[in-house]
Motif scaffolding. Structure first.
Motif, PDB file in Angstrom:
ATOM      1  N   ARG A 183      46.935 -53.037  39.216  1.00 55.12           N
ATOM      2  CA  ARG A 183      47.220 -51.727  39.796  1.00 55.12           C
ATOM      3  C   ARG A 183      48.256 -51.002  38.937  1.00 55.12           C
ATOM      4  N   ILE A 184      48.034 -49.738  38.694  1.00 58.64           N
ATOM      5  CA  ILE A 184      48.994 -48.887  37.997  1.00 58.64           C
ATOM      6  C   ILE A 184      49.315 -47.721  38.917  1.00 58.64           C
ATOM      7  N   ASP A 185      50.594 -47.569  39.236  1.00 56.60           N
ATOM      8  CA  ASP A 185      51.014 -46.502  40.142  1.00 56.60           C
ATOM      9  C   ASP A 185      51.125 -45.188  39.381  1.00 56.60           C
ATOM     10  N   GLU A 192      43.264 -45.011  46.345  1.00 55.90           N
ATOM     11  CA  GLU A 192      42.943 -45.734  45.121  1.00 55.90           C
ATOM     12  C   GLU A 192      41.681 -45.179  44.470  1.00 55.90           C
ATOM     13  N   GLN A 193      41.706 -45.120  43.150  1.00 59.90           N
ATOM     14  CA  GLN A 193      40.549 -44.748  42.355  1.00 59.90           C
ATOM     15  C   GLN A 193      40.284 -45.845  41.334  1.00 59.90           C
TER      16      GLN A 193
END
Length: 510
Positions: free
Chosen positions: A96-98, A125-126
């Motif tokens: 995951r990258i915020d 989320e995409q």
């Protein structure tokens, strides 16, 4: 009656006979045209469409013989929880990258003159995609030497170097991960080598199709021992399914098409699938593979399998899907979407009753013994009634018509079609084999042909490994990568057996 009248009546009868023959021939030609149109433009699925009330155009009238109706039974299904509809969550193991979306200071300014304070957040989320990256693994082997031994004559080595792991293709730049990717792309995803070559070019890698082809054949040579073990295990199973499909080999021994044969065996929870290339469709291929086998063999109606009926230790079983297909072609050619009308529709009703028994048995998870008892009680009476129905119509239908061909095929295969009721481990059809051969057929539409016999045999071996892995719940890429990493180090028979697709645990691949 005078001689002239007798002759006149005889001529009239001949004219009537010729007229009837012409009518039948005209009907057959119409069916053939409609069938060809359907093959080119029609639906490929054999599923029965919903009833729209349209009647058959070319079918025979409804039969007088009644169909045995199966009594309705209550089927008990275990409790289950209905899943809420909606988008499935993205896999939790993905990184995951915020990405922070913040209001500017002006946007945070309230009408009262104060700055708004953060009270919470909303998340969504995409799924992103990063194009494949190729990396270079540098194998650095440190050397060690004893300085005290310099200049001293000694039989032992004064310099030591770390050993390189054995490679499935010695001295090749191809790592197991790259080989697994290339072979999975072609043999599991039907992506020919020349298209993969273009993909590698787009990311700056020059990797020719001829190189990939050479790698595939070298991998096949290294894995040949596994295929021999798979064949032995297939021949040790109680039931084997067989089928074949055409294959064009440009530099093959025959100018006409060659064939890819497939044999499926093993326990229900450990299926084994083996592909074999042969330049011929002769029954000698199946006879050679099944030499000495004792058990059940299921095939379609191809005459090359007729020799199986003469072997006392083999029970030859036919496929109900192929029998059903003939009657389904009648309804398709007639443009008849109401499958219950006409003789073909009646035949489909009989067959659907047989499959209803099989469906209920799967829901109830019957054992082979319980399934055998169910078939004897319910399927056998339906088969007996169906046989009477076929016998009553075989002489009334033109043999060259689609319906006539379907009836004749079913009657010719009848002694094999009813064999599935004699043992609970036998399926009524050979669909598992056809499903296993389908990826090859799909791939053939993309790469069209094999260039050489060696390439065709290599393809057969790799298809065997991949399709067996898929049938045992393994992801093809990870299995091939695991295999290519461990196969060079295998020494004993047990080492090789542990690498067979049906002996590898999913946890080992993780």
């Amino acid at each position: 009656m005078t001689k002239g009248k007798v002759k006149g009546n005889r001529d009239l009868d001949e004219v009537k006979k010729i007229a009837c023959d012409l009518i039948d021939e005209n009907q057959i030609l119409k069916e053939q045209v409609k069938s060809l149109q359907n093959m080119i433009f029609g639906r490929k699925s054999e599923k029965t469409p919903k009833d729209d009330g349209q009647m058959s155009l070319f079918d025979m009238p409804e039969p007088e013989l009644p169909i045995l109706e199966k009594e309705e039974e209550d089927v008990t299904i275990g409790e289950h929880t209905r899943k809420k509809r909606g988008r499935k969550p993205l896999p939790a193991d993905l990184p995951r990258i915020d990405v922070i979306h913040e209001l500017s200071e002006d946007e945070r300014q309230c009408n009262c003159g104060c700055l708004k304070e953060r009270i919470g957040q909303e998340e969504s989320e995409q799924l992103d995609y990063i194009p494949a990256k190729v990396r270079v693994l540098r194998n650095i082997r440190y050397k060690y030497a004893c300085k005290n031994c310099e200049g001293v004559e000694d039989d032992g080595p004064t310099v030591s170097i770390a050993r390189m792991p054995e490679q499935i293709i010695p001295k090749s730049i191809a790592n197991p991960g790259l080989l697994a990717h290339i072979l999975t792309a072609k043999f599991a995803d039907a992506l020919p080598f020349y298209r993969q070559e273009k993909q590698f070019t787009r990311i700056g890698i020059e990797l020719g199709r001829s190189t990939m082809c050479t790698w595939a054949m070298k991998v096949a040579d290294a894995c040949d021992i596994l295929i021999d073990m798979m064949q032995k295990d297939i021949l040790a199973s109680p039931m084997i399914g067989a089928d074949e499909t055409p294959l064009l080999v440009l530099k093959g021994p025959r100018k006409s098409k060659s064939y890819m044969w497939i044999f499926r065996g093993g326990p229900p929870d450990m299926p084994i699938i083996q592909f074999q290339y042969h330049p011929t469709r002769s029954g000698d291929v199946a006879a050679s593979f099944l030499n000495g086998y004792k058990g059940i063999v299921q095939t379609d109606g191809y005459k090359g399998y007729d020799f199986l009926d003469k072997i006392t230790d083999i029970i030859h079983v036919a496929c109900w899907t192929h029998a059903r297909r003939g009657f389904k072609n009648v309804t398709k050619a007639a443009g008849n979407k109401k499958s219950s009308s006409g003789n073909a529709g009646t035949a489909l009703k009989y067959i659907s009753l047989l499959y209803k028994i099989e469906k209920e048995a799967r829901v109830q998870e019957l054992t082979p013994d319980q399934l055998y008892a169910r078939r004897q009680k319910e399927a056998v009476p339906i088969l007996e009634e169906f046989k009477k129905w076929l016998d009553a119509r075989v002489e009334k239908v033109p043999p060259k018509s689609l319906l006539g061909k379907a009836i004749h095929y079913t009657l010719n295969q009848w002694h094999r079609l009813i064999q599935y009721t004699t043992d609970g481990i036998i399926r009524p059809d050979n669909n598992l084999v056809e499903n296993a051969i389908r990826p090859f057929v799909v791939g053939r539409k993309n790469w069209l042909f094999s260039d050489t016999v060696k390439g065709a045999r290599a393809s057969a071996l790799i298809y065997s490994l991949i399709e067996t892995a898929k049938s045992n719940g393994l992801e093809p890429y990870w299995y091939l990568k695991y295999l290519f990493e461990h196969l060079p180090e295998a020494m004993t028979e047990d080492d090789f057996k542990a690498l067979l697709p049906y002996n590898v645990d999913k946890k080992q691949l993780a």
